[in-house]
Design an enzyme around this catalytic site. Structure first.
Site, PDB file in Angstrom:
ATOM      1  N   HIS A  92       0.837  -1.201   0.000  1.00 48.28           N
ATOM      2  CA  HIS A  92       0.000   0.000   0.000  1.00 48.28           C
ATOM      3  C   HIS A  92       0.871   1.250   0.000  1.00 48.28           C
ATOM      4  CE1 HIS A  92      -2.803   2.828   2.386  1.00 48.28           C
ATOM      5  NE2 HIS A  92      -3.160   2.878   1.129  1.00 48.28           N
ATOM      6  N   HIS A 109      -1.771   1.355   8.091  1.00 54.82           N
ATOM      7  CA  HIS A 109      -3.182   1.448   7.706  1.00 54.82           C
ATOM      8  C   HIS A 109      -3.893   0.095   7.790  1.00 54.82           C
ATOM      9  CE1 HIS A 109      -1.052   4.680   5.364  1.00 54.82           C
ATOM     10  NE2 HIS A 109      -1.905   5.395   6.058  1.00 54.82           N
TER      11      HIS A 109
END
Lengths: 159, 857
Positions: A92, A109
């Protein structure tokens, strides 16, 4: 036993080039399409189920992680086909993933990846699985990394 | 098994063309940059050698430029030249701060059309059903047939009652203000259609009339409010999965205490600030909850109301706020209608019932302990040290909207927020999270409001399944997955479309346009059948029963504009590639249909009717439609204090040139004009509410009356034994809506190959079901097969089903009940039975992760 190497020293210990860029698909980078080094990242006799071993591959600035899952995994090596390795950079936004409870969790995250399923991102914001590092077991039990299937975060070319 | 991965990507050279766009998918509306350049060249790894201006051999985490394997593709434009397309998160967006992005937006590049990838399945040419096959026809022929049939129906009926439409009404996803205005103009200016329904529901209605009729548009806050709030309430909204970047860049930093400096800077002097609290109201232990529990231990509260009881819970929290004096009477007197407040106090707060008795009732109905209800009230409304008012942002979505009694649910929640003065101040707001982005501008629609305001609107699904309608025109939506009582709907539409198909010929069908149209018109009368038109990107499930297919063009294939949901941020989504084949923007299709209709009326000598259909005569490019749409908005030369009088999406005065200039910063609607310049609105209702007198309009909600007959039947006698599980439904992180693009992407289909249910470990043990098993779920409405995840996300006796997936829809089991006040369905509650299919699908279990999606610690 985790190998920590600089980008330069990787090429000094390089045991052999195992993948060569060639053919039609290589121009768009279907992995492995690059000349990856073969590098010892551990020994099969020193691994314990559920324990992660971090190492650098394919060069000194890319962290990889080796795990013995105790259950069969896609691309797994060893007698139980349960030893797998991945790039440790979350696909990510590049944070280092942590191996906890049989899976990888990103602390930034919260993307989560399944090491038994080719690094599949089964929850979170990452769009691709963790790049899987191909392993080979030498006769003496040494585990050799020999290519990366998938793009390491932050790079446009793995090596 | 995996799929082809990549270990190198083409690098955008310094001279690559760079355009601004916004993700085509969810409500958040993350900004993206599109780099294009001809195939054959590329840039270098060094920062000075590439268009990103960063070193691409090893970037620092977070600070670097994400360029993942899914962010590159090659497309061929109409000039025959192949281009690299790289779509990466923008670094200058106020929405996706730090270049954050979701697993949806990251696939924008690979979802583009290419003959060389699975997206080759896009519709390229108009097609006509001939017997059991579709044959390619020209646009001219398609328009002749469609307009011939439509005009024939009107000529016979003298009205548009039998012309039924189901169309998107949103922003992004290839829609936007332009296409909304095109569709709206065709059906409300050309035709006068009253049997029209919105993409995801059976009628033409707002999902939040319960809020709008109070004077509060549902998009009233700014993303920054999630960074400034003392408490964030997620009510029937799983933001981590359905608005991911809103959660990770605006809520999570607040939970972690990282926004304290912003609070100190933006809020009042000496106001106490700390990391946020989060209340999640949801029957499931969602990932949005469990991440908060991991990131902010001790500062989360989970309320798990029984299905359908949320409005009772919201009223109970409001009652505690009242009892504990957490309101500001001066504010209530100045800003709200105190006459109507009496009705609210009597019916919603039930002040006639003693507090202890009221709370006992509320707790019994909702299943939420009194102590938790009171704790929630404290976290939402208890003034802070020094008498500073608490700042609470309440975000709700389909868990509330698609609940039983839609109107009362939404009204109860917004009233709870206004009672505690949590709208119109920094760090507050009470609004939708949103599903998709927005972009509504149309001529006035047939239904003005709820039952209290000229409604309720017609249930078009029911009209069609009861045999009404002759032409059914479906635009940019897939009702064969998305509409409630889906199995009944599919069976009836199939039956009615097939009846017409069969009538057209045992073998041969009329070979001339006129002969075909005449036979269709005859057949509609003779069979009670339907002529179905599907206008879409793909051969969707619904299209399989259509007669005529019209190929629409997508996001990136034209300039478009939309607003996002968390900030009403209007931006320009720039065109970067050509559409496939002869696909066209919806506005252009609507324009062409209109012009053809005008021709037909002119031939009849009916000039008045011809003129009505010429709405699109002057539309030559996208911006023409954008500017034409602006004419629907009222005069916006008004002071900031009057912003509440404007429609939420008002963009009058904005041009493409302006939007190009502001780029990712965009402008927040409603836009006002000040000294000839457009000015945005950061946050709504700071001075007035959106009612005639500017005062919030209270409403007394209904008492608890139990479940509607469509669901109550499952709770009685034998039926209760036969259908022992409650079922609720919702979305998942991995896929977007009906998967119209996702079903062609291996990243999506390997991760989520099947629709699934979540089952509690106790139920799983009792039924000998394990993760990865395939089950049938059914009730009297319908059936579906699902893969199972055994998880504590659900309670014993309750299953969660993915609402829909390209391989099936849980809407088959959903009843036909709609709220009599709004015609909004209750998609998220019914009763079902479950059985395990014998055997299994080893291919699925060996390739798909079955790990718990809500466990992060």
């Amino acid at each position: 036993m985790a190998a920590t190497l600089s980008r330069r020293s990787v090429f000094k210990v390089l045991a052999g080039v195992v993948a060569v860029a060639s053919g039609g698909k290589a121009q768009y980078g279907y992995a492995p399409s690059l000349a990856y080094p073969a590098l010892k990242v551990g020994n099969i006799n020193n691994l314990r189920d559920g324990q992660a071993v971090y190492f650098n591959y394919p060069d000194g600035s890319a962290q990889g992680v080796l795990v013995k899952l105790g259950q069969r995994a896609i691309g797994g090596v060893g007698r139980g086909r349960d030893i797998v390795a991945f790039s440790a950079a979350c696909t990510h936004m590049g944070c280092g993933v942590q191996f906890k409870g049989g899976r990888f969790v990103c602390p930034c995250h919260y993307s989560m990846f399944d090491p038994a399923k080719a690094g599949q991102c089964y929850q979170g914001l990452a769009s691709t699985p963790l790049p899987q590092i191909r392993l080979r077991v030498a006769q003496n039990g040494d585990l050799l990394a020999q290519g990366v299937v998938g793009l390491i975060w932050g790079r446009a070319r793995n090596i | 098994m995996s799929y082809e991965r990549r270990d190198q990507l083409p690098i955008p050279p310094r001279n690559a063309t760079v355009r601004n766009t916004v993700c085509q998918y969810c409500n958040v509306g993350c900004g993206y940059k599109v780099y294009t350049w001809p195939v054959g060249t590329q840039g270098g790894l060094e920062a000075s050698q590439n268009a990103f201006g960063v070193n691409l051999s090893a970037q620092p985490p977070i600070a670097g430029q994400t360029y993942s394997e899914t962010m590159h593709s090659i497309v061929t434009n109409k000039d025959g030249v192949q281009y690299h397309v790289v779509i990466v998160p923008a670094k200058d967006s106020p929405i996706n701060l730090n270049g954050d992005h979701s697993s949806r937006g990251a696939t924008n590049a690979i979802a583009t059309f290419s003959e060389g990838r699975a997206t080759r399945e896009r519709l390229k040419y108009p097609m006509l059903r001939v017997g059991d096959q579709f044959q390619v026809i020209t646009w001219q022929e398609a328009l002749n047939i469609l307009c011939g049939v439509a005009k024939g129906i009107r000529d016979k009926d003298g009205n548009d009652d039998n012309i039924a439409v189901k169309a998107f009404d949103h922003g992004a996803s290839g829609a936007g203000f332009e296409n909304n205005y095109g569709v709206g103009s065709l059906f409300f200016k050309g035709f006068s259609v009253k049997h029209i329904a919105i993409h995801n529901r059976p009628a033409y209605n707002s999902e939040v009339w319960g809020s709008r009729e109070r004077g509060v548009h549902e998009l009233n806050y700014d993303a920054s409010d999630a960074r400034l709030a003392d408490t964030i309430v997620l009510w029937g909204a799983n933001t981590y999965e359905t608005g991911s970047v809103f959660y990770t860049e605006h809520m999570l930093p607040n939970l972690r205490g990282a926004t304290i400096p912003e609070k100190q800077q933006s809020l009042e002097r000496n106001e106490p600030v700390e990391a946020a609290y989060m209340i999640v109201v949801d029957p499931r232990r969602t990932s949005s909850l469990t991440i908060a529990q991991t990131a902010a231990p001790g500062r989360t509260l989970h309320l798990r109301p029984n299905l359908g009881t949320d409005y009772i819970l919201a009223n109970a929290i409001a009652r505690v706020i009242w009892e504990r004096g957490y309101y500001n009477m001066q504010y209530l007197q100045n800003r709200t209608d105190m006459a109507k407040f009496e009705e609210y106090k009597a019916k919603s707060l039930k002040l006639g019932t003693p507090y202890a008795e009221f709370m006992a009732q509320a707790s019994r109905i909702t299943g939420v302990p009194r102590a938790d209800i009171e704790k929630a009230a404290d976290w939402i409304a208890k003034p802070k040290t020094g008498g500073f008012r608490r700042r609470t942002l309440t975000i709700y979505e389909k868990g509330m909207i698609w609940n039983m009694k839609n109107y009362d649910q939404i009204a109860a929640l917004v009233q709870m927020a206004v009672l505690s003065q949590n709208i119109g101040r920094p760090g507050t707001g009470c609004g939708r999270q949103g599903g998709h982005q927005e972009g509504y501008v149309r001529p006035p629609s047939p239904t003005p409001g709820s039952i209290y305001n000229g409604g309720p609107p017609v249930n078009v699904d029911k009209y069609l399944t009861d045999g009404g309608g002759k032409l059914y025109w479906v635009i940019g939506t897939n009702p064969y997955l998305s509409t409630p009582n889906n199995q009944l709907f599919r069976k009836r539409i199939h039956e009615r479309t097939k009846a017409l198909t069969d009538y057209l010929g045992q073998s041969g069908e009329p070979g001339t346009t006129e002969g075909y149209v005449t036979k269709v018109l005859e057949g509609l009368e003779a069979t009670g059948g339907l002529f179905m038109v599907v206008q879409d990107l793909y051969m969707i499930h619904t299209a399989l029963d259509a007669h005529l297919l019209l190929p629409a063009s997508a996001w990136g294939e034209a300039n478009q504009t939309s607003i996002n949901c968390n900030s009403r941020l209007l931006r320009l989504y720039e065109k970067f590639m050509d559409p496939p084949g002869e696909a066209k923007q919806d506005w252009e299709i609507c324009k062409l249909v209109g012009l053809r209709m005008a021709d037909l009326y002119r031939k009849d000598g009916n000039e008045a009717e011809a003129r009505k259909f010429e709405f699109g005569k002057g539309w030559n490019k996208d911006e023409d439609v954008f500017l034409a749409g602006a004419s629907e908005f009222p005069d916006n030369n008004i002071p900031a204090s009057e912003e509440a009088t404007l429609p939420a999406e008002c963009y009058k005065g904005v041009t493409y040139a302006f939007l190009k200039q502001v780029g990712q910063q965009g402008i927040r609607t409603p836009v006002r004009m000040e000294n000839g310049k457009p000015v945005g609105t950061l946050r709504r209702y700071s001075t007035k509410f959106g009612t005639k007198d500017g005062k919030f309009s209270w409403y007394g909600t209904d008492d608890w009356e139990g479940y509607p007959p469509e669901v109550q039947k499952y709770l009685e006698g034998d039926m209760a034994q036969k259908y022992p599980f409650w079922m609720t439904t919702g979305r998942a992180q991995v896929i977007w809506q009906t998967m119209y693009n996702d079903r062609f992407l291996p990243e999506k289909m390997l991760t989520l190959p099947l629709p699934y249910i979540e089952l509690h470990p106790q139920d799983a043990q009792r039924l000998s079901i394990k993760s990865g098993d395939i089950v049938e779920v059914w009730n009297e409405e319908g059936n579906g097969t699902f893969m199972v995840y055994v998880t504590d996300a659900v309670k014993p006796g309750l299953i969660f089903a993915l609402q829909y997936h390209t391989r099936g829809t849980s809407n088959s089991m959903v009843s036909g009940y709609t709220d009599p006040k709004t015609t909004i369905p209750w998609y998220k509650g019914t009763r079902v039975a479950i059985r395990k299919l014998s055997g299994g699908l080893p291919d699925v279990t060996s390739n798909t992760s079955l790990l718990a999606q809500n466990k992060f610690d």
